[in-house]
Design an enzyme around this catalytic site. Structure first.
Site, PDB file in Angstrom:
ATOM      1  N   GLY A   1       0.810  -1.209   0.000  1.00  0.00           N
ATOM      2  CA  GLY A   1       0.000   0.000   0.000  1.00  0.00           C
ATOM      3  C   GLY A   1       0.849   1.267   0.000  1.00  0.00           C
ATOM      4  O   GLY A   1       0.509   2.259  -0.651  1.00  0.00           O
ATOM      5  N   THR A   2       1.949   1.228   0.706  1.00  0.00           N
ATOM      6  CA  THR A   2       2.809   2.410   0.790  1.00  0.00           C
ATOM      7  C   THR A   2       3.317   2.815  -0.593  1.00  0.00           C
ATOM      8  O   THR A   2       3.223   3.979  -0.988  1.00  0.00           O
ATOM      9  CB  THR A   2       4.013   2.122   1.723  1.00  0.00           C
TER      10      THR A   2
ATOM     11  N   ASN B   1      -7.606   3.993   8.897  1.00  0.00           N
ATOM     12  CA  ASN B   1      -7.004   2.821   9.540  1.00  0.00           C
ATOM     13  C   ASN B   1      -7.006   2.902  11.064  1.00  0.00           C
ATOM     14  O   ASN B   1      -6.846   1.886  11.734  1.00  0.00           O
ATOM     15  CB  ASN B   1      -5.571   2.620   9.036  1.00  0.00           C
TER      16      ASN B   1
ATOM     17  N   GLN C   1      -7.557  -0.180   3.764  1.00  0.00           N
ATOM     18  CA  GLN C   1      -8.358  -0.792   4.835  1.00  0.00           C
ATOM     19  C   GLN C   1      -9.723  -1.256   4.346  1.00  0.00           C
ATOM     20  O   GLN C   1     -10.323  -2.148   4.936  1.00  0.00           O
ATOM     21  CB  GLN C   1      -8.534   0.176   6.015  1.00  0.00           C
TER      22      GLN C   1
ATOM     23  N   SER D   1      -3.660  -3.269  -0.614  1.00  0.00           N
ATOM     24  CA  SER D   1      -2.540  -4.048  -0.083  1.00  0.00           C
ATOM     25  C   SER D   1      -3.044  -5.452   0.249  1.00  0.00           C
ATOM     26  O   SER D   1      -4.214  -5.625   0.579  1.00  0.00           O
ATOM     27  CB  SER D   1      -2.017  -3.345   1.175  1.00  0.00           C
TER      28      SER D   1
ATOM     29  N   THR E   1      11.588  -6.843 -10.952  1.00  0.00           N
ATOM     30  CA  THR E   1      11.024  -8.180 -11.152  1.00  0.00           C
ATOM     31  C   THR E   1       9.795  -8.361 -10.260  1.00  0.00           C
ATOM     32  O   THR E   1       9.830  -8.039  -9.073  1.00  0.00           O
ATOM     33  CB  THR E   1      12.084  -9.257 -10.830  1.00  0.00           C
TER      34      THR E   1
ATOM     35  N   CYS F   1       2.949   2.238  13.033  1.00  0.00           N
ATOM     36  CA  CYS F   1       4.224   2.959  13.056  1.00  0.00           C
ATOM     37  C   CYS F   1       4.298   3.920  14.229  1.00  0.00           C
ATOM     38  O   CYS F   1       5.368   4.264  14.694  1.00  0.00           O
ATOM     39  CB  CYS F   1       4.458   3.715  11.762  1.00  0.00           C
TER      40      CYS F   1
HETATM   41  N1  PLP Z   1      -2.685   3.023   3.904  1.00  0.00           N
HETATM   42  C1  PLP Z   1      -3.411   2.597   4.936  1.00  0.00           C
HETATM   43  C2  PLP Z   1      -4.749   3.215   5.193  1.00  0.00           C
HETATM   44  C3  PLP Z   1      -2.933   1.581   5.770  1.00  0.00           C
HETATM   45  O1  PLP Z   1      -3.664   1.178   6.803  1.00  0.00           O
HETATM   46  C4  PLP Z   1      -1.666   1.015   5.482  1.00  0.00           C
HETATM   47  C5  PLP Z   1      -1.100  -0.025   6.364  1.00  0.00           C
HETATM   48  O2  PLP Z   1      -0.995   0.166   7.560  1.00  0.00           O
HETATM   49  C6  PLP Z   1      -0.950   1.482   4.375  1.00  0.00           C
HETATM   50  C7  PLP Z   1      -1.484   2.488   3.613  1.00  0.00           C
HETATM   51  C8  PLP Z   1       0.388   0.915   4.021  1.00  0.00           C
HETATM   52  O3  PLP Z   1       0.247  -0.344   3.409  1.00  0.00           O
HETATM   53  P1  PLP Z   1       1.481  -1.364   3.387  1.00  0.00           P
HETATM   54  O4  PLP Z   1       1.693  -1.833   4.787  1.00  0.00           O
HETATM   55  O5  PLP Z   1       1.024  -2.458   2.456  1.00  0.00           O
HETATM   56  O6  PLP Z   1       2.643  -0.632   2.842  1.00  0.00           O
END
Ligand code: PLP
Length: 382
Positions: free
Chosen positions: A70-71, A150, A178, A198, A236, A324
């Site tokens: 997701g990041t 989240n 989410q 994600s 890859t 985090c």
């Molecule tokens: N965006 C939201 C709303 C999330 O809850 C998270 C994960 O905590 C992310 C982005 C980041 O996703 P990933 O852990 O797959 O990088």
């Protein structure tokens, strides 16, 4: 045995997902870009997975870009769209309650000649459409508002936001990490240009995700190298991860309603247990527009850190909000944006449910939580 109530942070791999991934970690280890048979087998697995996930989202397969999670999807959407469209303008809009993957991408853009407006949210974590409308400028190129939060689970009015932007030719990105797999998402019907998801929040593997990119949306790459993912994401492909994500999606698709109902029951059971225990508590987030699996709650007279520590000692895994920021005493940026008073934001705990959680264990966790909260509140009032 730990009672795991932190599924918004991550979920365990589903056994069927693990099984589906195994062959691609062992015998089918080819690189999808290779032309020999091992490579072709890997390519066909990636494309098969793409078809499954695209159908689930109402997208065309070539509109999905696989990422490392997701990041990266958020980074690619925001930085990629901003750089590709900077001739049209340099102004972006997001909200103060976004995930750091969005907020920090915006901060990077601010350091590189872009301007960003951070919309406030109300006490329930909801963005106000009027605030968005007021923030729009002739040079606004992109708006990024998450589908669901989240930390508190609040669901944003995605369709209304998208409609507002579509007429003005402003790109709309939504971080659906989410919501993905829990709420129905059909991009063929929605005015959304970019959508992040994600795998590891829905019992898929960590380190894989995707960005949906609507037809005609210009995107600059943020990784440089090979021509993978139609020149939009070099590197890859994570073949086993992508196969695992598709398997997780198949399961989520088949069980979506059942999961939602189950989580809603667990959530309600926790609340009822606390009511019966007569401890003071207040639920944070929107009263009805919320994800079924997230319950963010404050216990006045306690503090988050001590609560989490005691819950952990009692074998209950919960969180303070985003993974985090747990471990630090700082109040989460989401609760701060919601302008909750100090006793509420300083005592907030996030419980999040997932597959495998039972009513019994959740009631047990709620009883234990009530006991700890009573004890801690007693200590501070003495
Ligand atoms: N965006 C939201 C709303 C999330 O809850 C998270 C994960 O905590 C992310 C982005 C980041 O996703 P990933 O852990 O797959 O990088």
């Amino acid at each position: 045995m730990t009672i795991y109530l932190d599924h918004a942070a991550t979920t365990p791999l589903h056994p069927r997902v693990c099984e589906a991934m195994q062959p691609y970690l062992k015998e089918h280890y080819g690189n999808p870009s290779s032309i020999h048979s091992l490579g072709r087998a890997a390519r066909s697995a990636v494309e098969g997975a793409r078809d499954v996930i695209a159908a689930f989202l109402g997208a065309r397969p070539n509109q999905l870009v696989f990422t490392s999670g997701g990041t990266e999807a958020d980074n690619l959407a925001i930085i990629g769209a901003a750089f590709a469209n900077r001739q049209r303008g340099r102004h972006l809009i997001t909200s103060q309650a976004e995930h750091h993957a969005v907020l920090n991408s915006c901060e990077f853009l601010e350091q590189n000649g872009f301007e960003v407006t951070y919309l406030p949210v109300d006490e329930t974590g909801m963005v106000r459409l009027a605030d968005l409308e007021q923030a729009l400028r002739p040079d606004t190129i992109l708006v990024s508002i998450m589908w669901a939060n989240n930390e508190v689970g609040t669901i944003q009015p995605i369709e209304a936001i998208g409609r507002l932007l579509r007429d003005r030719r402003i790109l709309f990105h939504t971080d659906a990490v989410q919501a993905f797999g829990l709420l129905p998402i059909d991009v063929s019907r929605l005015p959304v240009d970019l959508l992040s998801a994600s795998a590891h929040k829905i019992n898929g593997p960590k380190g894989v995700g995707l960005l949906y990119v609507a037809a005609g949306v210009k995107l600059s790459p943020i990784l440089f190298g090979g021509a993978q993912e139609r020149n939009r994401r070099a590197g890859t492909e994570n073949v086993a991860g992508i196969v695992g994500m598709a398997e997780a999606v198949k399961l989520a698709h088949a069980e979506m309603e059942q999961r939602r109902n189950h989580y809603a029951k667990l959530r309600q059971a926790m609340i009822e247990t606390w009511r019966a225990a007569e401890i003071p508590f207040v639920v944070n987030g929107h009263p009805d527009q919320h994800l079924p699996h997230i319950l963010n709650v404050s216990f006045p007279g306690t503090d988050t850190e001590t609560m989490l520590f005691n819950l952990d000692l009692a074998g209950i895994a919960a969180a303070s909000g985003s993974a985090c920021s747990s471990g630090s005493l700082e109040v989460s940026h989401v609760l701060r944006a919601m302008c909750l008073d100090e006793s509420r934001s300083g005592s907030a705990i996030r419980f999040s449910f997932g597959l495998g959680n039972t009513l019994d264990e959740v009631r047990q966790a709620a009883e234990k939580t009530a006991e700890i909260a009573k004890q801690l509140a007693g200590q501070t009032s003495r």
